[in-house]
Design a protein around this motif. Structure first.
Motif: not given
Length: 607
Positions: A446-450, A417-426, A410-415
């Motif tokens: 991969v998206r961050a690298k691009l 990216l950082d919040q989405s990564l934080q949730l993944i780490e949790q 959901e956070r990723l669809q909202q753009g």
């Protein structure tokens, strides 16, 4: 035969009232056992009522040792049940090949647990026999076919008439063959017959005549087991007592009695008079075992042997436990989800170990809710079992991790990216090997690298424009559009590039897309209104011309009507002259060309 939603593969078994088929449930593409009731039973006025009752009863029962019912319905002449397909065969098949005493005890105890659960709902199975005890592929015994089960509340649910006997004669209790009122102890009698057959490969009573067999259940004494099975005789005597009040009061007492046999594996005395594991004169299965025919020296030798054996077993447990702890430490970095729970060195009940294994199987197959339900059943039997508690925490953490996957998407669809990564780490802290989290993390990396590469190309293009190298800037922008077509700087850099190529464009003030869209809409509206106005004006002009023609014709007709008719002209000739004069006048009025001949005719004749 066609059953909607199912593809029948082959027949598995056939009984007096139903046939069981292996089928595939089309919607879920899973194998099921399809039990189809014989169409001839439709003539029974109570059949539909019994069918619905059986389905409702089976749907109530959710236990790891009771077969799972998926659906029940009817189609045309067929009434059917869809249930779990068990590929491990029947207890009848295993009895034929032979069972060890220990395996027989495990099976009886697990089926007793299933009965204890069903009895809590007031359900009596009424048809306990080896063919109704099936096995999963891993060897777990499953109690099936509650097809003639009967609620103990006879006044509310009596579905069999007096004198009608339902069940299998070789396994029926005395009260069942007599058509008397039944309670849960009738199932325990049938289970005792099954245990006797598991030990000896034959039933205690047998006759080719059904009436003679029924009389044997009611009057014949309990047969003596062979001496090799002497330690089971007290349980058999208790289970097969003719009067229900002399049997175990409930399945829980039978389970406790089996636990005593497991924890007190005393050697047989060579006859059926071995040391009993409980007193046959009481209904409590936990009373202390009295000594019987052993002499004192034999008892002392037995105690000495037990002490030595216990010390040896304790030593093995300590060594094995030390090894398991070391092995667990070395494997601690492996998968948190697929590994078994922490090794537990203290004594654990058979029920806790059983439920832990079943819960782990469901967990590994992705069935989290059933797994937690199984752990709950295990904790009811052993509330402080450490293995079950650890496994429960793992599954609950896994559930939380799955919820974090959804939030990260959901956070990723909202753009964000950082919040989405934080949730993944949790989530990975809760379940380091959760596959959805790992996959999403890899995608975001991969998206961050691009994103980083795209920003680099944007910077390079901007530097090239500043240096006036338009060809290099164009190449960088082409790469940027390939990597990230929606990059926010792409449109700005393209406009700057075009402005460098055509200086006139640089004088045009930049406009946002919103302003351009508004201008386009206004221009379209203006053109539409102008076209509509032109059409209206043309229509008005055409209407005016038509009106002028009509009025001119009327005026000429009035003028002609007011003129006297020539005396010399015949009526027909005069009429023609009038028409010609009117036509000439009309053309003159409308400004149309008129020949000189007509003009002369008009001046001479049309007066």
């Amino acid at each position: 035969m066609e059953i909607p939603g199912y593809t029948v593969v082959r027949e598995l078994s056939k009984g007096g009232m139903a046939t069981v088929y292996l089928a595939v449930q089309d919607r879920l593409n899973r194998q099921v056992a399809l039990k189809v009731i014989e169409p001839a039973l439709e003539g029974d006025e109570n059949f539909a009522e019994r069918f619905i009752k059986e389905g409702r009863l089976a749907l109530q029962l959710k236990h790891p040792n009771i077969i799972a019912l998926y659906d029940f319905n009817s189609h045309g002449p067929y009434y059917y049940f869809s249930m779990e397909f068990l590929s491990g065969g029947t207890l009848s098949e295993q009895i034929e090949t032979g069972l060890t005493n220990e395996r027989a005890l495990v099976i009886i105890q697990l089926i007793a647990e299933a009965l204890a659960y069903a009895h809590q709902f007031g359900i009596i199975h009424r048809d306990i026999k080896p063919k109704n005890i099936l096995f999963r592929q891993d060897g777990t015994p499953i109690l099936s076919d509650f097809g003639i089960a009967k609620m103990m509340d006879a006044d509310a649910t009596q579905l069999t008439e007096t004198g009608i006997i339902m069940g299998s004669p070789r396994y029926m209790s005395p009260e069942q063959v007599s058509g008397k009122m039944l309670d849960t102890r009738s199932d325990l009698y049938s289970l005792g017959i099954v245990l006797y057959e598991m030990l000896t490969q034959q039933t205690p009573y047998y006759s080719g005549d059904a009436i003679s067999l029924a009389l044997m259940h009611c009057s014949e004494p309990v047969p003596e087991l062979p001496s090799a099975f002497g330690r089971f005789q007290p349980i058999i005597n208790k289970l097969l007592a003719k009067k229900p009040e002399n049997r175990f009061d409930n399945a829980e007492q039978l389970i406790n009695a089996i636990d005593q046999i497991k924890t007190n594996p005393l050697p047989d005395s060579g006859s059926n008079r071995s040391i009993p594991v409980f007193s046959l004169n009481t209904t409590t299965a936990t009373s202390k075992p009295p000594l019987t025919s052993f002499d004192r020296s034999g008892a002392v030798r037995s105690k000495t042997a037990l002490i030595v054996s216990s010390l040896l077993i304790l030593t093995v447990i300590v060594i094995a436990g030390t090894y398991l702890i070391m092995d667990y430490t070395s494997l601690q970095t492996n998968s948190e989800i697929n590994r078994p729970p922490l090794p537990v060195l203290d004594n654990r009940s058979a029920a806790a170990i059983h439920y832990e294994r079943l819960a782990m199987e469901n967990f590994q197959s992705g069935e989290l809710k059933p797994s937690l339900e199984l752990i709950g059943l295990g904790l009811n039997a052993a509330p402080n079992d450490r293995g079950l508690l650890v496994l429960r925490d793992q599954i609950q953490n896994y559930q939380q991790a799955i919820q974090l996957v959804a939030k990260a998407h959901e956070r990723l669809q909202q753009g964000a990216l950082d919040q989405s990564l934080q949730l993944i780490e949790q989530g990975l802290q809760l379940a380091p090997e959760q596959p959805d989290l790992l996959k999403l993390r890899d995608q975001l990396e991969v998206r961050a690298k691009l994103e980083q590469i795209a920003n680099q190309y944007a910077d390079w293009a901007n530097d090239a424009l500043a240096q006036g190298d338009l060809k290099k800037a164009e190449d960088y922008l082409a790469q940027l559009s390939q990597i990230k077509p929606d990059h926010p700087k792409l449109s700005i850099l393209r406009r700057d590039l075009q402005a460098k190529r055509d200086p006139i464009i640089a004088t045009i003030p930049p406009q946002t897309e919103e302003v351009t869209r508004q201008q386009t809409d206004e221009e379209l509206k203006r053109r539409t209104e102008a076209a509509a106005k032109r059409q209206t004006e043309e229509a008005v002009k055409r209407q005016a011309v038509e009106e002028a023609k009509r009025k001119a014709a009327e005026r000429i007709q009035r003028q002609l009507a007011a003129q006297p008719k020539p005396q010399t002209a015949t009526p027909e000739t005069g009429s023609n002259n009038y028409r010609r004069c009117g036509d000439i006048l009309s053309r003159l009025t409308l400004g149309e060309p008129v020949p000189d001949e007509d003009r002369t005719f008009l001046s001479q004749r049309c007066r």
